[in-house]
Design a protein around this motif. Sequence first.
Motif, PDB file in Angstrom:
ATOM      1  N   GLU A  37      -7.785 -13.399  44.441  1.00  0.00           N
ATOM      2  CA  GLU A  37      -6.954 -14.444  45.030  1.00  0.00           C
ATOM      3  C   GLU A  37      -7.732 -15.728  45.309  1.00  0.00           C
ATOM      4  OE1 GLU A  37      -3.509 -14.548  48.479  1.00  0.00           O
ATOM      5  OE2 GLU A  37      -4.841 -12.842  48.249  1.00  0.00           O
ATOM      6  N   VAL A  38      -7.097 -16.873  45.050  1.00  0.00           N
ATOM      7  CA  VAL A  38      -7.684 -18.131  45.491  1.00  0.00           C
ATOM      8  C   VAL A  38      -7.632 -18.170  47.014  1.00  0.00           C
ATOM      9  CG1 VAL A  38      -7.043 -19.382  43.384  1.00  0.00           C
ATOM     10  CG2 VAL A  38      -5.491 -19.393  45.345  1.00  0.00           C
ATOM     11  N   ALA A  39      -8.504 -18.961  47.619  1.00  0.00           N
ATOM     12  CA  ALA A  39      -8.556 -19.028  49.076  1.00  0.00           C
ATOM     13  C   ALA A  39      -7.197 -19.427  49.642  1.00  0.00           C
ATOM     14  CB  ALA A  39      -9.617 -20.026  49.517  1.00  0.00           C
ATOM     15  N   PRO A  40      -6.725 -18.732  50.681  1.00  0.00           N
ATOM     16  CA  PRO A  40      -5.399 -19.023  51.257  1.00  0.00           C
ATOM     17  C   PRO A  40      -5.230 -20.462  51.731  1.00  0.00           C
ATOM     18  CG  PRO A  40      -6.237 -16.927  52.072  1.00  0.00           C
ATOM     19  CD  PRO A  40      -7.357 -17.563  51.325  1.00  0.00           C
ATOM     20  N   VAL A  41      -6.319 -21.129  52.062  1.00  0.00           N
ATOM     21  CA  VAL A  41      -6.221 -22.516  52.551  1.00  0.00           C
ATOM     22  C   VAL A  41      -5.701 -23.455  51.465  1.00  0.00           C
ATOM     23  CG1 VAL A  41      -7.997 -22.266  54.298  1.00  0.00           C
ATOM     24  CG2 VAL A  41      -8.656 -22.947  51.990  1.00  0.00           C
ATOM     25  N   LEU A  42      -5.680 -23.004  50.213  1.00  0.00           N
ATOM     26  CA  LEU A  42      -5.212 -23.840  49.102  1.00  0.00           C
ATOM     27  C   LEU A  42      -3.735 -23.636  48.788  1.00  0.00           C
ATOM     28  CD1 LEU A  42      -8.264 -23.314  46.697  1.00  0.00           C
ATOM     29  CD2 LEU A  42      -7.744 -25.365  48.039  1.00  0.00           C
ATOM     30  N   ALA A  43      -3.033 -22.887  49.618  1.00  0.00           N
ATOM     31  CA  ALA A  43      -1.641 -22.526  49.322  1.00  0.00           C
ATOM     32  C   ALA A  43      -0.735 -23.725  49.096  1.00  0.00           C
ATOM     33  CB  ALA A  43      -1.076 -21.653  50.440  1.00  0.00           C
ATOM     34  N   HIS A  44      -1.035 -24.851  49.744  1.00  0.00           N
ATOM     35  CA  HIS A  44      -0.192 -26.041  49.598  1.00  0.00           C
ATOM     36  C   HIS A  44      -0.936 -27.174  48.890  1.00  0.00           C
ATOM     37  CE1 HIS A  44       2.828 -24.127  52.048  1.00  0.00           C
ATOM     38  NE2 HIS A  44       1.954 -23.932  53.009  1.00  0.00           N
ATOM     39  N   ASP A  45      -1.905 -26.799  48.070  1.00  0.00           N
ATOM     40  CA  ASP A  45      -2.725 -27.774  47.344  1.00  0.00           C
ATOM     41  C   ASP A  45      -2.740 -27.387  45.866  1.00  0.00           C
ATOM     42  OD1 ASP A  45      -4.697 -29.383  46.237  1.00  0.00           O
ATOM     43  OD2 ASP A  45      -6.216 -28.937  47.756  1.00  0.00           O
TER      44      ASP A  45
END
Length: 361
Positions: A105-113
């Motif tokens: 998974e990509v880092a969750p902080v990137l969910a809206h990026d």
Amino acid sequence: MNGIKALQSLGQSIWYDNMDRELLISGAMAELVQQGVTGITSNPTIFEKAIKSSTAYDTAVREADATTVEQLFDEISRSDIQEACRLLMPVYQETRGKDGYVSIEVAPVLAHDAVGTVQEGRRLFEAIGMPNVMIKVPGTPEGIKAVQALTEAGINVNVTLIFSLTLYKRVMEAYIRGLHKRLNSGLDVQSVASVASFFVSRVDAAVDAQLKEMNASESLFGTAAIANAKMAYALFEETFSSSDFKELAAAGANVQRILWASTGQKNAAYDPLMYVNELVGPNSVNTVPPATLDLLQKRNDYKVTVEQNVELARQQIQSLAEVGIDIEDVVNSLLTQGLQAFNQSYASLLDALRSKQEQVR
């Protein structure tokens, strides 16, 4: 024939929703692959549990060159994913790229990026360097934009946290657009694979909680998740039999298989295999936690069920609406909650790594 093989004979792959270096080192994961498991999924919560419960990571943590815990996790997770990809490479080769995938998974902080997700997806895909790795991207509006770009770039994508039929349709459309762009650019489409992870049991947990507050009829309990999933599968069949996909299919493109996620039963009153038994169908994947896999293995009398009673599923969703439960409101809330939970899990994972660093020093 064991349960995994029985489901495979009906066109459904079984993936293991668990990642643990100890399983890789001990040969337990290899044994599961021999039994028929054809994929592995991971997420921050799974890695956190593995790191906390095992000493298999101690040497890696002690010897890592990383200067931050984020970099340390990147090193550890990439190493595990690479090893799992090597383990599943024979499956990938035997199925000609239809199966044998490991998801990270990509880092969750990137969910809206969207831009950041594409950059991170490319980085992970290249750093792991295995053709059977899948990059997990959340099914947010920004994530869906990234799905198209990553697909166009030839990167395998596992689109996760899908609860809504509306968003699911957009996910499939983004995948198809990405393939069309590759094909129009003269690029190969046969080597690109994708799954759309449609979450199941969490829907029942949320809807049942509302029904309980309403003192609603018992007949409505435990109906929402499977009904929502069956309608999603009908949408899957409609989309990938459409004229829009025919040109791609002729060029050898793979359908974006629907993957049933969150299939461990959360209500002890329900059949622990209800999210397996009712969602069997071709071109699908069920990624199951350890306890569900153990139970699944003990049966071999499965049959195709996901295509059955679709009209009943629509009626069940309508019955919920009639008592005041809007399924779209529920699933949109679940996406928000899921993103929050993944962020919290990622933070907990980093804390676990800090603790592990202190332990091994």
